[in-house]
Design a protein around this motif. Structure first.
Motif, PDB file in Angstrom:
ATOM      1  N   ALA A 182      -2.621   5.386  -4.778  1.00 19.15           N
ATOM      2  CA  ALA A 182      -2.412   4.153  -5.543  1.00 19.15           C
ATOM      3  C   ALA A 182      -2.333   4.447  -7.033  1.00 19.15           C
ATOM      4  O   ALA A 182      -1.508   3.881  -7.763  1.00 19.15           O
ATOM      5  CB  ALA A 182      -3.535   3.167  -5.245  1.00 19.15           C
ATOM      6  N   ALA A 188       0.731   3.829  -9.591  1.00 23.42           N
ATOM      7  CA  ALA A 188       0.520   2.897 -10.694  1.00 23.42           C
ATOM      8  C   ALA A 188       0.835   3.509 -12.054  1.00 23.42           C
ATOM      9  O   ALA A 188       1.408   2.843 -12.926  1.00 23.42           O
ATOM     10  CB  ALA A 188      -0.927   2.411 -10.692  1.00 23.42           C
ATOM     11  N   THR A 190      -3.045  -1.258 -16.041  1.00 17.71           N
ATOM     12  CA  THR A 190      -2.655  -1.581 -14.675  1.00 17.71           C
ATOM     13  C   THR A 190      -3.898  -1.616 -13.794  1.00 17.71           C
ATOM     14  O   THR A 190      -4.502  -0.580 -13.523  1.00 17.71           O
ATOM     15  CB  THR A 190      -1.656  -0.547 -14.122  1.00 17.71           C
ATOM     16  OG1 THR A 190      -0.507  -0.506 -14.967  1.00 17.71           O
ATOM     17  CG2 THR A 190      -1.241  -0.905 -12.701  1.00 17.71           C
ATOM     18  N   VAL A 209      -5.326  -1.969 -10.323  1.00 18.25           N
ATOM     19  CA  VAL A 209      -4.864  -1.809  -8.943  1.00 18.25           C
ATOM     20  C   VAL A 209      -5.758  -2.624  -8.009  1.00 18.25           C
ATOM     21  O   VAL A 209      -6.981  -2.592  -8.130  1.00 18.25           O
ATOM     22  CB  VAL A 209      -4.910  -0.313  -8.551  1.00 18.25           C
ATOM     23  CG1 VAL A 209      -4.610  -0.121  -7.069  1.00 18.25           C
ATOM     24  CG2 VAL A 209      -3.926   0.477  -9.416  1.00 18.25           C
ATOM     25  N   ALA A 262      -5.813   0.038  -2.715  1.00 18.73           N
ATOM     26  CA  ALA A 262      -6.342   1.363  -3.038  1.00 18.73           C
ATOM     27  C   ALA A 262      -7.230   1.919  -1.928  1.00 18.73           C
ATOM     28  O   ALA A 262      -7.308   3.134  -1.735  1.00 18.73           O
ATOM     29  CB  ALA A 262      -7.123   1.311  -4.348  1.00 18.73           C
ATOM     30  N   MET A 288       2.245  -0.429  -3.393  1.00 13.43           N
ATOM     31  CA  MET A 288       2.154  -0.450  -4.851  1.00 13.43           C
ATOM     32  C   MET A 288       3.519  -0.670  -5.491  1.00 13.43           C
ATOM     33  O   MET A 288       3.642  -1.409  -6.488  1.00 13.43           O
ATOM     34  CB  MET A 288       1.539   0.853  -5.348  1.00 13.43           C
ATOM     35  CG  MET A 288       0.039   0.960  -5.146  1.00 13.43           C
ATOM     36  SD  MET A 288      -0.889  -0.353  -5.991  1.00 13.43           S
ATOM     37  CE  MET A 288      -0.350  -0.138  -7.685  1.00 13.43           C
ATOM     38  N   LEU A 296       4.046  -3.770  -8.019  1.00 16.63           N
ATOM     39  CA  LEU A 296       4.347  -3.518  -9.432  1.00 16.63           C
ATOM     40  C   LEU A 296       5.582  -4.272  -9.914  1.00 16.63           C
ATOM     41  O   LEU A 296       5.824  -4.356 -11.122  1.00 16.63           O
ATOM     42  CB  LEU A 296       4.535  -2.017  -9.657  1.00 16.63           C
ATOM     43  CG  LEU A 296       3.245  -1.186  -9.612  1.00 16.63           C
ATOM     44  CD1 LEU A 296       3.561   0.292  -9.456  1.00 16.63           C
ATOM     45  CD2 LEU A 296       2.399  -1.428 -10.862  1.00 16.63           C
ATOM     46  N   PRO A 313       0.289  -6.269 -10.768  1.00 19.19           N
ATOM     47  CA  PRO A 313       0.194  -5.722  -9.409  1.00 19.19           C
ATOM     48  C   PRO A 313      -0.900  -6.342  -8.551  1.00 19.19           C
ATOM     49  O   PRO A 313      -0.741  -6.416  -7.333  1.00 19.19           O
ATOM     50  CB  PRO A 313      -0.073  -4.228  -9.653  1.00 19.19           C
ATOM     51  CG  PRO A 313      -0.637  -4.150 -11.027  1.00 19.19           C
ATOM     52  CD  PRO A 313       0.040  -5.250 -11.789  1.00 19.19           C
ATOM     53  N   ALA A 335       0.293  -7.984  -5.132  1.00 15.60           N
ATOM     54  CA  ALA A 335      -0.182  -7.558  -3.812  1.00 15.60           C
ATOM     55  C   ALA A 335      -0.803  -8.727  -3.052  1.00 15.60           C
ATOM     56  O   ALA A 335      -0.674  -8.815  -1.825  1.00 15.60           O
ATOM     57  CB  ALA A 335      -1.188  -6.426  -3.964  1.00 15.60           C
TER      58      ALA A 335
END
Length: 343
Positions: A132, A136, A268, A270, A275, A306, A310, A316, A320
């Protein structure tokens, strides 16, 4: 979200979705496990399953007992859980205060791949967190710190270095350790295998050689892996990170306010449910697949998730979430209330 209370012991399990093929998630023991945190953990696992297009639910259990009664309480929980496991209502994963060995009596009734649960699952979460991070921000030539170095830490460090990154800081609840030149992942694997949670003290020569646990926040690494506890990255910590990507190495690593700070600071953030998808992919893998095949599936799946996340104008994390919720809408009449973020 439904709370199932146990009869033979002071314990409960939070079950997120009705109508799921199965529900899984951590079981924790402590003097007092709060239902709110358990619900949050269950929601995070639900979103992992949804991101992976699996019609399964997250769940999270708590066993409340004083330390002298831990063994008896866990044994009672395991005995009563057998029926839940047999019907797929709750498939437990070892977490705080509960060992893999404690759950051994339940594994025969668990439909998941027993060879890839527990310690192997943690290693797969390390791999997925690195994948991840690479998606990213790219890991080649980057520096990284791992806050909350735990069972997934050695695999995470190895995967980061394999992708050209350099681990310059590690931290646990006991303290932190920094290295400008970077840590050798093989040495971290050996230290964890021999010393477990005391690995950093062993690397430093003693616990007295460790810095404060929070010292890593000021190192200024390109990538910050965090996850020693839920909400470890609050808005105050987020404001001082100065990194390119914040990647959870544990569930619910950052708060909603921290997420907002990251968006303003062009960090960023995540989503944890992406992840940490590695253990779920591994757990439901076919018994005949090799480790290399499972690792390739994890890397490919996380990279794809990802890449899609993104593209979202909302960042992100929300990207997601939108994708996971689109899948949930195909088999749930209503979306669950609340996204997987620490309070």
């Amino acid at each position: 979200m439904r709370i199932h209370k146990f009869q033979s012991v002071d314990a409960f399990v939070a079950l997120d979705l009705a109508g799921a093929e199965a529900a899984s998630g951590p079981v924790r023991w402590a003097r007092k496990i709060l239902q709110g945190g358990a619900k949050d953990l269950a929601r995070s696992q639900t979103y992992t399953y949804a991101a992976l297009q699996m019609r399964r639910s997250g769940a999270s259990a708590g066993i409340n007992a004083e330390a002298p009664g831990r063994s008896e309480a866990v044994a009672a929980f395991v005995a009563e859980s057998a029926a839940l496991v047999a019907e797929g209502t709750y498939l437990p994963d070892a977490a705080k205060g509960v060992s893999d060995q404690d759950l051994t009596p339940l594994r025969d009734g668990d439909p998941r791949n027993a060879d890839r649960l527990d310690a192997v699952g943690a290693q797969c979460d390390g791999l997925s967190a690195a994948a991840a991070a690479d998606a990213a921000a790219g890991l080649d030539g980057r520096t990284a710190v791992i806050e909350g170095f735990s069972a997934s830490g050695p695999a995470l460090a190895k995967a980061v270095v394999q992708r050209g990154g350099r681990i310059v800081g590690l931290a646990t609840a006991e303290g932190s350790l920094a290295s400008i030149d970077g840590f050798d992942p093989a040495a971290l694997v050996d230290a964890w295998a021999e010393h477990g949670d005391k690995a950093l003290g062993a690397l430093a020569g003693s616990d007295d050689g460790l810095g404060k646990p929070g010292a890593l926040w000021g190192i200024g690494a390109d990538i910050v892996f965090a996850g020693s506890k839920m909400g470890i990255v609050n808005h105050g910590v987020a404001e001082g990170l100065g990194c390119q990507a914040l990647v959870p190495s544990g569930r619910l690593a950052f708060t909603s306010k921290a997420l907002a700070v990251c968006r303003r600071g062009d960090v960023t953030a995540v989503p944890d449910f992406v992840a940490l998808a590695g253990s779920s992919i591994a757990a439901w893998s076919s018994p005949g697949t090799s480790d290399d095949e499972v690792h390739a599936e994890i890397t490919g799946a996380v990279a794809a998730l990802m890449a899609d996340a993104l593209t979202s104008d909302d960042g992100p994390f929300l990207g997601a979430c939108y994708a996971a919720e689109a899948f949930l809408s195909t088999w749930q009449d209503e979306l669950p209330f609340g996204r997987p973020l620490a309070s």
